[in-house]
Scaffold this motif. Structure first.
Motif, short mmCIF file in Angstrom:
data_model
loop_
_atom_site.label_atom_id
_atom_site.label_comp_id
_atom_site.label_asym_id
_atom_site.label_seq_id
_atom_site.Cartn_x
_atom_site.Cartn_y
_atom_site.Cartn_z
N UNK A 36 0.86 -1.49 0.18
CA UNK A 36 0.04 0.13 0.20
C UNK A 36 1.27 1.16 0.20
N UNK A 37 0.23 1.54 -0.77
CA UNK A 37 1.24 3.24 -0.83
C UNK A 37 0.28 4.80 -0.89
N UNK A 38 0.10 5.72 0.27
CA UNK A 38 0.07 6.52 0.08
C UNK A 38 1.18 7.77 -0.25
N UNK A 39 0.04 8.96 -0.33
CA UNK A 39 0.46 10.08 -0.92
C UNK A 39 2.56 10.79 -0.67
N UNK A 40 2.95 10.95 -1.66
CA UNK A 40 4.93 11.02 -1.23
C UNK A 40 5.15 10.07 0.18
N UNK A 41 5.06 8.70 0.09
CA UNK A 41 5.68 7.83 0.98
C UNK A 41 5.99 6.79 -0.04
N UNK A 42 6.57 5.98 0.28
CA UNK A 42 6.84 4.94 -0.48
C UNK A 42 6.17 3.76 -0.43
N UNK A 43 5.94 2.68 -1.00
CA UNK A 43 5.51 1.04 -1.15
C UNK A 43 5.35 0.35 0.73
N UNK A 44 4.55 0.47 1.39
CA UNK A 44 4.72 -0.21 2.53
C UNK A 44 3.94 -1.84 2.17
N UNK A 45 4.74 -2.68 2.74
CA UNK A 45 4.42 -3.91 2.57
C UNK A 45 2.60 -4.67 3.34
N UNK A 46 2.06 -5.55 2.38
CA UNK A 46 0.84 -6.05 4.33
C UNK A 46 1.17 -7.25 3.46
N UNK A 47 1.25 -8.30 2.58
CA UNK A 47 1.10 -9.52 2.79
C UNK A 47 1.38 -10.11 1.62
N UNK A 48 2.18 -11.14 1.51
CA UNK A 48 2.63 -12.02 0.21
C UNK A 48 2.13 -13.63 0.17
N UNK A 49 2.21 -13.85 -0.92
CA UNK A 49 1.73 -15.61 -0.87
C UNK A 49 3.11 -16.09 -2.31
N UNK A 50 2.90 -17.65 -1.73
CA UNK A 50 4.34 -18.37 -2.07
C UNK A 50 3.12 -19.18 -2.64
N UNK A 51 3.27 -19.35 -4.37
CA UNK A 51 2.40 -20.11 -5.19
C UNK A 51 0.55 -19.76 -4.41
N UNK A 52 -0.26 -20.54 -3.53
CA UNK A 52 -1.34 -20.09 -3.07
C UNK A 52 -1.50 -20.36 -1.53
N UNK A 53 -0.07 -20.48 -1.17
CA UNK A 53 0.00 -19.54 0.90
C UNK A 53 0.58 -18.95 0.75
N UNK A 54 -0.60 -18.11 1.37
CA UNK A 54 -0.17 -16.49 2.05
C UNK A 54 0.90 -16.84 3.09
N UNK A 55 1.79 -16.44 3.06
CA UNK A 55 3.11 -17.06 4.02
C UNK A 55 3.27 -15.49 5.34
#
Lengths: 113, 114
Positions: A36-55
């Motif tokens: 997620x990225x708000x104005x003037x800021x760098x992106x912030x990590x929310x979540x990630x998947x390895x194949x179908x698994x949300x890790x």
């Protein structure tokens, strides 16, 4: 176009409504990330998947947020009962392996009125 | 938490000059660094990356320098062009977490004057 795609590009919604975004990663990329990225800021990590698994989920990801990647290809990010503070650019990125560069999509800009 | 930050929020250069964008990071376990360019309304675009076992890497018109001793990263753009105008982000990741998610700084805006 073989890059990461995201839909919709823009979404305007009223507070309290549910929204869903879609990300199609680069073919054969096994890792998929949401930021997620708000104005003037760098992106912030929310979540990630390895194949179908949300890790992993970030602490930024409240219980109103849910993400899926059912077949290990495209992913969806749903926000329930949207709040004005959810207004941001939601970015998706994919990578071939954990050590490789991440390629970003164009993002979905969410505006909550 | 660990963070990556940038020294200068805005950098203005003349077309044809070289540009240097700096970045400091705080996580001593970071082992992978990457520079992205982001134009208005678009997603970050990969420019160049470097792993912690290197201190310099060159691409087309760009060079990334890594100084692990002082936890400093820089991006050098040679012969800056108007099309280089954008916001530049440095980002890092660490094998500690396994997830390889990137931690971004807040960005430096590069303005190229014709």
């Amino acid at each position: 176009d073989t890059g990461v795609s995201q839909n919709p590009r823009h979404k305007i919604t009223k507070r309290g409504q549910n929204v869903t975004f879609r990300c199609d990663p680069i073919s054969e990329h096994n890792r998929l990330y949401w930021y997620r990225q708000t104005l003037g800021q760098g992106p912030e990590f929310l979540t990630y998947f390895q194949n179908e698994a949300q890790l992993e989920k970030s602490r930024l990801l409240s219980d109103r947020f849910s993400a899926e990647r059912p077949k290990g290809s495209f992913s969806t990010l749903e926000i329930q009962r949207t709040e004005q503070g959810d207004s941001a650019m939601y970015l998706c990125a994919s990578s071939l392996a954990s050590y490789n560069e991440q390629f970003f999509g164009p993002g979905t800009r969410l505006t909550v009125l | 938490g660990e963070s990556v930050g940038l020294h200068l929020p805005t950098l203005s250069v003349q077309e044809g000059d070289n540009s240097i964008i700096n970045c400091a990071y705080s996580n001593s376990a970071s082992d992978y660094f990457i520079w992205y360019k982001q134009e208005s309304g678009k997603g970050p675009q990969f420019i160049i990356d470097i792993r912690s076992n290197m201190d310099k890497r060159q691409g087309q018109r760009v060079t990334v320098l890594l100084n692990k001793t002082v936890k400093h990263l820089s991006l050098q753009i040679a012969a800056t062009q108007p099309g280089d105008s954008a916001v530049y982000f440095c980002a890092e990741s660490s094998q500690d977490t396994g997830r390889r998610a990137l931690t971004f700084g807040s960005g430096t805006r590069l303005q190229v004057q014709p």
